[in-house]
Scaffold this motif. Sequence first.
Motif, PDB file in Angstrom:
ATOM      1  N   GLU A   1       0.831  -1.197   0.000  1.00  0.00           N
ATOM      2  CA  GLU A   1       0.000   0.000   0.000  1.00  0.00           C
ATOM      3  C   GLU A   1       0.870   1.254   0.000  1.00  0.00           C
ATOM      4  O   GLU A   1       1.936   1.276   0.618  1.00  0.00           O
ATOM      5  CB  GLU A   1      -0.903   0.002   1.238  1.00  0.00           C
ATOM      6  N   VAL A   2       0.405   2.265  -0.710  1.00  0.00           N
ATOM      7  CA  VAL A   2       1.103   3.553  -0.737  1.00  0.00           C
ATOM      8  C   VAL A   2       0.363   4.507   0.190  1.00  0.00           C
ATOM      9  O   VAL A   2      -0.828   4.771  -0.001  1.00  0.00           O
ATOM     10  CB  VAL A   2       1.161   4.135  -2.162  1.00  0.00           C
ATOM     11  N   LYS A   3       1.078   4.997   1.194  1.00  0.00           N
ATOM     12  CA  LYS A   3       0.486   5.945   2.134  1.00  0.00           C
ATOM     13  C   LYS A   3       1.458   7.085   2.384  1.00  0.00           C
ATOM     14  O   LYS A   3       2.617   6.855   2.733  1.00  0.00           O
ATOM     15  CB  LYS A   3       0.147   5.241   3.463  1.00  0.00           C
ATOM     16  N   MET A   4       0.976   8.296   2.166  1.00  0.00           N
ATOM     17  CA  MET A   4       1.783   9.506   2.376  1.00  0.00           C
ATOM     18  C   MET A   4       3.133   9.417   1.655  1.00  0.00           C
ATOM     19  O   MET A   4       4.178   9.780   2.188  1.00  0.00           O
ATOM     20  CB  MET A   4       1.985   9.758   3.872  1.00  0.00           C
ATOM     21  N   GLY A   5       3.087   8.885   0.445  1.00  0.00           N
ATOM     22  CA  GLY A   5       4.278   8.871  -0.383  1.00  0.00           C
ATOM     23  C   GLY A   5       5.218   7.707  -0.175  1.00  0.00           C
ATOM     24  O   GLY A   5       6.249   7.609  -0.843  1.00  0.00           O
ATOM     25  N   LYS A   6       4.868   6.798   0.753  1.00  0.00           N
ATOM     26  CA  LYS A   6       5.758   5.674   1.040  1.00  0.00           C
ATOM     27  C   LYS A   6       5.018   4.350   0.881  1.00  0.00           C
ATOM     28  O   LYS A   6       3.802   4.285   1.066  1.00  0.00           O
ATOM     29  CB  LYS A   6       6.309   5.788   2.464  1.00  0.00           C
ATOM     30  N   MET A   7       5.776   3.300   0.546  1.00  0.00           N
ATOM     31  CA  MET A   7       5.189   1.973   0.402  1.00  0.00           C
ATOM     32  C   MET A   7       5.322   1.182   1.695  1.00  0.00           C
ATOM     33  O   MET A   7       6.358   1.251   2.366  1.00  0.00           O
ATOM     34  CB  MET A   7       5.862   1.201  -0.736  1.00  0.00           C
ATOM     35  N   GLY A   8       4.280   0.432   2.023  1.00  0.00           N
ATOM     36  CA  GLY A   8       4.323  -0.431   3.195  1.00  0.00           C
ATOM     37  C   GLY A   8       3.517  -1.689   2.944  1.00  0.00           C
ATOM     38  O   GLY A   8       2.684  -1.741   2.034  1.00  0.00           O
ATOM     39  N   VAL A   9       3.750  -2.706   3.735  1.00  0.00           N
ATOM     40  CA  VAL A   9       3.049  -3.977   3.571  1.00  0.00           C
ATOM     41  C   VAL A   9       1.760  -3.957   4.383  1.00  0.00           C
ATOM     42  O   VAL A   9       1.752  -3.610   5.563  1.00  0.00           O
ATOM     43  CB  VAL A   9       3.935  -5.158   4.026  1.00  0.00           C
ATOM     44  N   GLY A  10       0.683  -4.322   3.719  1.00  0.00           N
ATOM     45  CA  GLY A  10      -0.605  -4.432   4.391  1.00  0.00           C
ATOM     46  C   GLY A  10      -0.934  -5.885   4.652  1.00  0.00           C
ATOM     47  O   GLY A  10      -0.109  -6.643   5.159  1.00  0.00           O
ATOM     48  N   GLN A  11      -2.110  -6.295   4.243  1.00  0.00           N
ATOM     49  CA  GLN A  11      -2.551  -7.673   4.477  1.00  0.00           C
ATOM     50  C   GLN A  11      -1.698  -8.664   3.677  1.00  0.00           C
ATOM     51  O   GLN A  11      -1.206  -8.354   2.589  1.00  0.00           O
ATOM     52  CB  GLN A  11      -4.020  -7.819   4.079  1.00  0.00           C
ATOM     53  N   LYS A  12      -1.546  -9.860   4.210  1.00  0.00           N
ATOM     54  CA  LYS A  12      -0.842 -10.933   3.495  1.00  0.00           C
ATOM     55  C   LYS A  12      -1.854 -12.022   3.158  1.00  0.00           C
ATOM     56  O   LYS A  12      -2.529 -12.555   4.037  1.00  0.00           O
ATOM     57  CB  LYS A  12       0.291 -11.507   4.355  1.00  0.00           C
ATOM     58  N   TYR A  13      -1.973 -12.294   1.866  1.00  0.00           N
ATOM     59  CA  TYR A  13      -2.878 -13.339   1.400  1.00  0.00           C
ATOM     60  C   TYR A  13      -2.103 -14.639   1.195  1.00  0.00           C
ATOM     61  O   TYR A  13      -0.884 -14.641   1.070  1.00  0.00           O
ATOM     62  CB  TYR A  13      -3.530 -12.923   0.080  1.00  0.00           C
TER      63      TYR A  13
END
Length: 251
Positions: free
Chosen positions: A159-171
């Motif tokens: 997910e992109v939040k406030m200009g940065k990428m981070g890991v959200g849910q893992k499927y």
Amino acid sequence: MDDKSYFDMVDVTPAEIFAWADANKTTPKTAAASIENAIDFLKPFQEAGDDVIYIGISEDMSTTCNVLRLAASDLEYDRFFVINSMNLSTGIGLQVLRAADMAAEGKSAEEIVEAISEARVDVRASFVVDTLTYLSRGGRCSQATALLANTLQLKPRIEVKMGKMGVGQKYRGKYGKVILKYVKEMEEALLKSDKKRVFVTHTVMDQEIVDEIKAYLESLQYFDEVLETNAGGVISSHCGPGTLGVLYYEK
């Protein structure tokens, strides 16, 4: 690639990038355009007397916006405006198309810059990757993590939040089912979003999966446009084949 530089979608395609990466067990290095390239690109617009708005990849991910600012400064191009999209891929494209709609309505450059800058936090960009191999090769996760995730068929949502990428849910599971689950979980948010357009953006992958996602989004009978785009060299280099995202504006 092999100490030689290529222009994305001009000298090299994502399919060629994947072939090279798999053959060499590494990923290409990506870089912003040079200031010389930027100056050459801007000169015709300046000579034509155009107002230009440049909406670039997040400044937390790239120096591209600053390269364009420096080029405009060298040219003394005072009708050139830079917007840090705080996003990537068609998270930028959504902003470009909204800006183009406003330009067609006769809005001034200043009005467009103000509106797009204010609304950039409303862009929702996420995608699911099929394999962590490419993120591992690029140093964005460890080889051990990639091996474990691939073995367990884990598919992380980025997910992109406030200009940065981070890991959200893992499927977990087969990619086609995972992707459909990822999109269906967004249904409530999608039906509250800006209905003007939604993007399905992907790297090289099974077209049947893409078509299934597009058909699902069209079945909602909500969006004016459901647009499909192919990710370019940067996203492809870092995320690998089988990456798909759905991107839209929140109201």
